[in-house]
Design an enzyme around this catalytic site. Structure first.
Site, PDB file in Angstrom:
ATOM      1  N   GLU A   1       0.822  -1.204   0.000  1.00 59.40           N
ATOM      2  CA  GLU A   1       0.000   0.000   0.000  1.00 59.40           C
ATOM      3  C   GLU A   1       0.867   1.271   0.000  1.00 59.40           C
ATOM      4  O   GLU A   1       0.580   2.225  -0.700  1.00 59.40           O
ATOM      5  CB  GLU A   1      -0.902  -0.043   1.252  1.00 59.40           C
ATOM      6  N   ASP A   2       1.940   1.261   0.788  1.00 52.39           N
ATOM      7  CA  ASP A   2       2.686   2.497   1.038  1.00 52.39           C
ATOM      8  C   ASP A   2       3.924   2.691   0.183  1.00 52.39           C
ATOM      9  O   ASP A   2       4.681   3.620   0.403  1.00 52.39           O
ATOM     10  CB  ASP A   2       3.133   2.542   2.515  1.00 52.39           C
TER      11      ASP A   2
END
Ligand code: MN
Length: 709
Positions: A77-78
């Site tokens: 996600e990051d």
């Protein structure tokens, strides 16, 4: 609290003594590298979050893959890391868990009505057949809720609402009461902080006030149980803040009037001991009438088992006493038991029953496996095997049957959108119309005013709704053609007429009046009726000049069959005819053929003519069993060629109350005879009964239903 990787490894080795922790350590290093330099809103290093999540998962005693996935859950996600990178480094199992978690993190629930929340929860379950994904997600959410204070007020409200609407009920559905209760309490704190603070203070005060009292009571219970030879665990409980709030709300009472805030739980070894203990409690204190519940003899739908009773102690307090075995206590606290809707709404619908049945099965495996956590490591579940849950671009969740395509989606949004559907984007990518929707997909329909339904769509669409709309459109299209055809027929008839009274153009006729004389609304309906064959041109002429056509050979008005015992789903008012080629009977498998301008002709499946027809124009039809008309069919009987044979056959037919419309007999060279009968029967059942009676006659060789006549 600061968790280090060693705390996690210690925790794991406590419940998996010979655990292979290499993947956990590797995941830790990987995650530390990805999150390096990142901080949380609180200012602490970002890595603390995955560490905390992994630690909570270890506390739930999940397997090492789950813990590794917990450490990795935010890496895709990051950052620029992909699920494929995770797969290369950690293998299929861990990457599948991380993939599931990444997908959930990308979707957001827009708080709306309860039905949307319910669909959203189901979507999470449908998207993640591996329950471990949901358990890791719950740990993630719980840690985020515990650190929600660092967010803006707007974000606090949004996340707390989502938690209360989605994740707390999800924890409840999975039977993880401990997480459910904490998520509810935290959400409540942010959504309604004033009430929360007041109730929390009230409960704390009460707990403090009654601390000594509860302690005395517990000691007394232990002593009394020992007197009858029972040894068990006795613990005190205080109602959690959110349940008190719900109780105040639902019963419209003050805090002072919530009686069952205090309680004790007695945990014993066997069911017999539980009932024995109940006797002890009722002998000690006076039970309150109607507050006793035996969930051991009658478990709740979600497998919850316990004895509940409320008693009044001499100090005037009401105390709820729960008595259960250790196993029952485990299931109540952390089992994958479904507590959700049963408790929330007090009823279980059919769909839930299916889910519960499934969960019961799961619990049975769980007991077989002995280690209650083991089963989660391998079991993949499909709680909603018949459904998919997808998003509209606006973020609404829609439920569709499994196998649905973008076309089904378009029709379920709006009929107009379906008709103009020319393609779709799923998660931003253009897909073909026959793409199979998956839970969690975001669907955007591409439309064009020039687009319209085609017969091919009937094969692409899966839902009845979409199919009916497509068929209706096609039939309406046929109606347009029928109007044109009807107009041409009327014009042609008028032109070729010898009667001066009929030598008129359509414009000269009062068509609306003519339509009204057939009880039709307007001229289009009139032309359509002619085009479909419901009204003949002779009937039109007869209306225009009633007297002059008197002597003309009056064509028998076509038998108005209306529906003729046939229904076409979603379409009314169609002229239905039966194929003369195969003479279908109610009960026969049939198919409809759209004949332009002549309505629908019904044929038996397998009729030789049907296979020669334009397959695009076939349409499914069903028998309407409420209509009992007779149909003429023909069959032949081969039998001994001897006097009296025909007589005994007709006697059998007569005895079955079947009318004969025609017979013929033929003597064959081999000394047998062939009798052909046309009869009027209501349905296939009646015909079959007749055949079986005839077969009982002596001298009959065979009976055959004619295909054509
Ligand atoms: Mn996270």
């Amino acid at each position: 609290m600061r968790i280090r990787i060693n705390d996690i490894l210690d925790e794991v080795s406590a419940y998996i003594p010979d655990a292979d922790t290499r993947m956990i350590e590797k995941a830790y290093v990987f995650s530390a590298r990805i999150h390096q330099g990142q901080t949380r809103l609180s200012g602490e290093p970002y890595l603390n979050h995955p560490l905390m999540v992994a630690w909570m998962i270890a506390k739930m005693q999940l397997d090492t893959a789950s813990i590794a996935a917990g450490l990795l859950h935010d890496t895709v996600e990051d950052s620029l890391t992909t699920v494929d990178d995770i797969k290369n480094e950690f293998g299929e199992e861990i990457s599948a868990l991380v993939d599931g978690l990444t997908k959930i993190s990308k979707i957001h629930f827009k708080s709306k009505e309860e039905e949307q929340a319910e669909n959203f929860r189901k979507m999470l379950l449908a998207m993640n057949k591996d329950l471990r994904v949901l358990l890791i997600k719950l740990a993630d959410r719980l840690h985020n809720m515990r650190t929600l204070e660092f967010h803006s007020v707007a974000a606090q409200q949004r996340i707390a609402k989502e938690t209360l609407d989605i994740y707390a009920p999800l924890a409840s559905r999975l039977g993880i009461y401990i997480i459910k209760t904490e998520l509810e309490g935290l959400s409540f704190k942010y959504l309604n902080s004033e009430t929360y603070t007041k109730l929390k203070a009230g409960l704390d005060t009460k707990a403090k006030e009654k601390e000594a009292l509860l302690k005395d009571m517990m000691n007394l219970v232990v002593t009394e149980l020992e007197k009858v030879g029972l040894k068990g665990k006795v613990i005190s409980r205080i109602k959690d803040v959110y349940s008190v709030y719900r109780k105040l709300n639902s019963q419209n009472i003050d805090f002072e009037n919530v009686y069952d805030i205090l309680g004790i739980r007695i945990i014993l070894n066997t069911v017999e001991e539980c009932y024995k203990a109940l006797g002890v409690i009722h002998a000690m204190w006076k039970p309150i009438q109607f507050r006793f519940k035996d969930y051991i003899a009658m478990p709740k739908q979600n497998m919850y088992q316990s004895l509940h009773t409320t008693v009044i102690i001499p100090q005037g307090e009401r105390i709820e006493v729960q008595i259960r075995t250790q196993e029952m206590d485990n299931i109540a606290n952390e089992g994958i038991a479904a507590h959700w809707r049963y408790k929330e709404k007090g009823k279980v619908d059919k769909e839930d029953e299916k889910t519960f049945a499934w969960l019961r099965q799961l619990l049975e495996w769980q007991t077989e496996l002995k280690d209650p956590k083991e089963f989660l490591q391998s079991v993949k579940v499909d709680l909603y095997p018949d459904e998919v849950y997808v998003f509209t671009p606006q973020g609404d969740v829609m439920r569709l049957p499994k196998g649905s395509t973008p076309l089904d989606f378009a029709y379920s949004v709006h009929t107009g959108l379906g008709h103009q559907c020319m393609g779709a984007k799923v998660n931003g990518q253009i897909v073909p119309l026959k793409y199979t929707l998956k839970s969690g997909d975001v669907i955007e329909i591409l439309k064009s005013a020039k687009q319209h339904p085609s017969k091919d769509w009937l094969r692409i669409a899966k839902t009845t709704r979409a199919k009916n709309k497509i068929r209706a459109w096609i039939i309406a299209q046929e109606r347009e053609q029928s109007i044109t055809l009807g107009r041409e027929l009327v014009e042609k008839t008028l032109k070729s007429s010898h009667s001066p009274a009929l030598q008129k153009t359509l414009k000269e006729l009062n068509l609306d009046k003519l339509a009204a004389s057939f009880s039709l609304k307007n001229k289009d309906e009139l032309f359509a009726a002619v085009g479909f064959g419901k009204i003949s041109t002779h009937q039109i002429i007869h209306k225009i000049i009633p007297d002059e056509v008197k002597d003309e050979p009056k064509k028998e008005p076509e038998k108005k069959l209306a529906s003729g015992g046939i229904t076409v789903k979603g379409i009314e008012d169609l002229l239905v005819k039966f194929g003369r080629c195969c003479r279908p009977l109610p009960g026969d498998e049939v198919v409809g053929f759209i004949s332009r301008g002549k309505g629908i002709t019904v044929h038996r499946v397998g009729c030789a003519y049907v296979s020669d027809m334009d397959q695009q124009r076939l349409i499914p039809v069903e028998w309407d069993t409420s209509i009992a008309e007779t149909h003429e069919i023909e069959f032949s009987v081969s039998c001994d060629d001897k006097p009296g044979m025909l007589g005994s056959i007709t006697a059998v037919i007569g005895a079955q109350n079947v009318n004969i419309s025609k017979t013929s007999t033929q003597s064959l060279a081999d000394g047998s005879s062939r009798c052909v009968f046309r009869v009027l029967v209501k349905n296939l059942q009646e015909l079959s009964l007749l055949f079986s009676k005839l077969q009982g006659l002596k001298g009959i060789y065979g009976i055959e239903r004619s295909q054509t006549f």
